[in-house]
Design an enzyme around this catalytic site. Sequence first.
Site, PDB file in Angstrom:
ATOM      1  N   ARG A  96      -8.699  31.034 -16.504  1.00 34.94           N
ATOM      2  CA  ARG A  96      -8.502  30.221 -15.820  1.00 34.94           C
ATOM      3  C   ARG A  96      -8.984  29.071 -14.235  1.00 34.94           C
ATOM      4  O   ARG A  96     -10.445  29.617 -13.427  1.00 34.94           O
ATOM      5  CB  ARG A  96      -7.993  31.698 -14.550  1.00 34.94           C
ATOM      6  CG  ARG A  96      -6.916  32.156 -15.797  1.00 34.94           C
ATOM      7  CD  ARG A  96      -6.553  33.646 -14.731  1.00 34.94           C
ATOM      8  NE  ARG A  96      -5.588  32.971 -14.100  1.00 34.94           N
ATOM      9  CZ  ARG A  96      -4.338  32.451 -14.758  1.00 34.94           C
ATOM     10  NH1 ARG A  96      -3.399  32.117 -15.500  1.00 34.94           N
ATOM     11  NH2 ARG A  96      -3.344  31.928 -13.302  1.00 34.94           N
ATOM     12  N   CYS A 133      15.761  47.506 -39.391  1.00 39.89           N
ATOM     13  CA  CYS A 133      14.945  47.918 -39.030  1.00 39.89           C
ATOM     14  C   CYS A 133      14.135  49.450 -38.202  1.00 39.89           C
ATOM     15  O   CYS A 133      15.323  49.759 -37.460  1.00 39.89           O
ATOM     16  CB  CYS A 133      13.882  47.475 -38.084  1.00 39.89           C
ATOM     17  SG  CYS A 133      11.989  47.764 -37.550  1.00 39.89           S
ATOM     18  N   CYS A 153      15.391  42.811 -39.232  1.00 36.96           N
ATOM     19  CA  CYS A 153      16.038  43.848 -37.532  1.00 36.96           C
ATOM     20  C   CYS A 153      16.957  44.830 -37.909  1.00 36.96           C
ATOM     21  O   CYS A 153      16.583  45.626 -37.410  1.00 36.96           O
ATOM     22  CB  CYS A 153      15.714  42.703 -36.880  1.00 36.96           C
ATOM     23  SG  CYS A 153      14.713  40.780 -36.765  1.00 36.96           S
ATOM     24  N   ASP A 192      13.765  31.573 -18.511  1.00 36.42           N
ATOM     25  CA  ASP A 192      12.079  30.875 -17.989  1.00 36.42           C
ATOM     26  C   ASP A 192      11.988  30.098 -19.594  1.00 36.42           C
ATOM     27  O   ASP A 192      11.101  29.273 -19.477  1.00 36.42           O
ATOM     28  CB  ASP A 192      11.286  31.845 -18.148  1.00 36.42           C
ATOM     29  CG  ASP A 192       9.606  31.212 -16.860  1.00 36.42           C
ATOM     30  OD1 ASP A 192       9.675  30.388 -16.546  1.00 36.42           O
ATOM     31  OD2 ASP A 192       8.522  32.221 -16.679  1.00 36.42           O
ATOM     32  N   CYS A 233      -1.856  27.213 -19.462  1.00 34.38           N
ATOM     33  CA  CYS A 233      -0.350  26.962 -18.566  1.00 34.38           C
ATOM     34  C   CYS A 233       0.791  26.446 -19.678  1.00 34.38           C
ATOM     35  O   CYS A 233       0.627  25.095 -20.515  1.00 34.38           O
ATOM     36  CB  CYS A 233      -0.389  25.988 -17.652  1.00 34.38           C
ATOM     37  SG  CYS A 233       0.340  26.572 -16.434  1.00 34.38           S
TER      38      CYS A 233
HETATM   39  S1  SF4 Z   1       9.693  45.306 -35.486  1.00 37.52           S
HETATM   40 FE1  SF4 Z   1      12.164  45.154 -36.375  1.00 37.52          FE
HETATM   41  S2  SF4 Z   1      13.296  44.935 -34.776  1.00 37.52           S
HETATM   42 FE2  SF4 Z   1      11.475  44.596 -34.506  1.00 37.52          FE
HETATM   43  S3  SF4 Z   1      11.366  42.237 -34.940  1.00 37.52           S
HETATM   44 FE3  SF4 Z   1      10.050  43.196 -36.291  1.00 37.52          FE
HETATM   45  S4  SF4 Z   1      11.775  43.553 -37.682  1.00 37.52           S
HETATM   46 FE4  SF4 Z   1      13.222  42.977 -35.935  1.00 37.52          FE
END
Ligand code: SF4
Length: 422
Positions: free
Chosen positions: A141, A326, A323, A283, A31
């Site tokens: 659980r 990507c 990213c 959260d 948890c």
């Molecule tokens: S898959 Fe691509 S967009 Fe997603 S976290 Fe990895 S590098 Fe970043």
Amino acid sequence: MGGLCTGAGGRSLSVMWKTVSEDCNLACDYCYYSTCGGKPGKINRIDFALLDTFMKDYMRHTDGVAAFAWQGGEPLLAGLDFFEEAVALQAKYAPPRTVISNALQTNGTLLTDKWAAFLKTYRFLVGVSLDGPKDIHDARRVDARGQGSYDRVMNGIGHLRRHGVDFNILTVIHKGNVNRAAELLAFYKREKFDHVQFIPCMDFRSQETNRPGVYEITPEEYGLFLSEAFDLWYNGGAPELSVRFFDNMLSVYMNEQAELCIHRSACPDMLVLEQNGDAFPCDFFIGEEWKLGNVGVHSLDDILASPVYDQFKALKPRLPEPCRSCQWKALCHGGCPRNRNWSDNRMTSEPDYFCASYQMIYAHADERMKSLAGGLRLRQFESNVRRYLKGKVPGRNDPCACGSGRKFKQCCLDDVQSASLV
Ligand code: SF4
Ligand code: SF4
């Protein structure tokens, strides 16, 4: 998670409330929130006066839709009288013609005939935590005596079924089931569970917002799990089961927006309320430094205007370099900021801990998702052209008839031409 209301400045806001704080009748060993060890003692439920104050303020901001998600601990420990009061206050303060919805996440063990009748009457959408077949579920659980909860959960689900309550299954993916995707999918099928979602097991508490995200399973394990689950879900191009991760992927291939926050370009406007009214933006960001105020003391307008909210919202779009370039960015958007390791000033971060999982599943599923989405969009396109456009295909710059909201030329035009529909 939550629902929609129009908060300050006209933005929509979802609300999740930790109904009984950390109180829970189970002591699941993984948890990320509760520390009471399955022995809650006196229940710390939301105070009725606080409930009244917030409901009134929230409803003042609604714009036709008011939705709530009740979580715990175990929210059913609040008692039926609490939820009867909650729905009565919703009805009391909601403007005319407001659509009110409620979601509830429960471990399922306390569900009774009476609870199920109430949940059906007020059309609650219920999420039940279930980690798979009995041996998998009961290993983790457990209650305070260490006894598995599987039989009690299935008994609770029986009540939901008898009353026709809408429910879905939430499965935590941990060391005990990450290599058993086929067994899980067969289990869902056998038990006729048609809506499921997976959450990778956290190895940190959500209140420890300064600690880097630590997880029980490796990115490779999770990627392999998702890939195997995908093969079964795909079912030769005719999925029979709703798996939230794959449904969200499919939405993007359908040129629609994903509904799950980790697949979207920005964290949604969301308010997570502690039982005492303390407000946080998510959260996974329930720490003092992310506190937006308290709904018993501050107005919703003030809470939403907190600079902390802006700091939180700025995190997700601040993508790390991998990213930005990507190939899966449109599906992933850098995942979840909580899973990225941030520099001290939070201006830069590493990619999401599960980056390798995402790269694996996105590459694994790409061709089949394209094929599935292409077929679905064309069927939708044809049907809408027939029903709403009197058989006339839209112009290149008109909204696409598949319903994506995009221009036809940026959406289904090529597919429609390939299929010789124009
Ligand atoms: S898959 Fe691509 S967009 Fe997603 S976290 Fe990895 S590098 Fe970043
Ligand atoms: S921080 Fe992560 S879990 Fe929270 S809203 Fe953003 S994407 Fe979702």
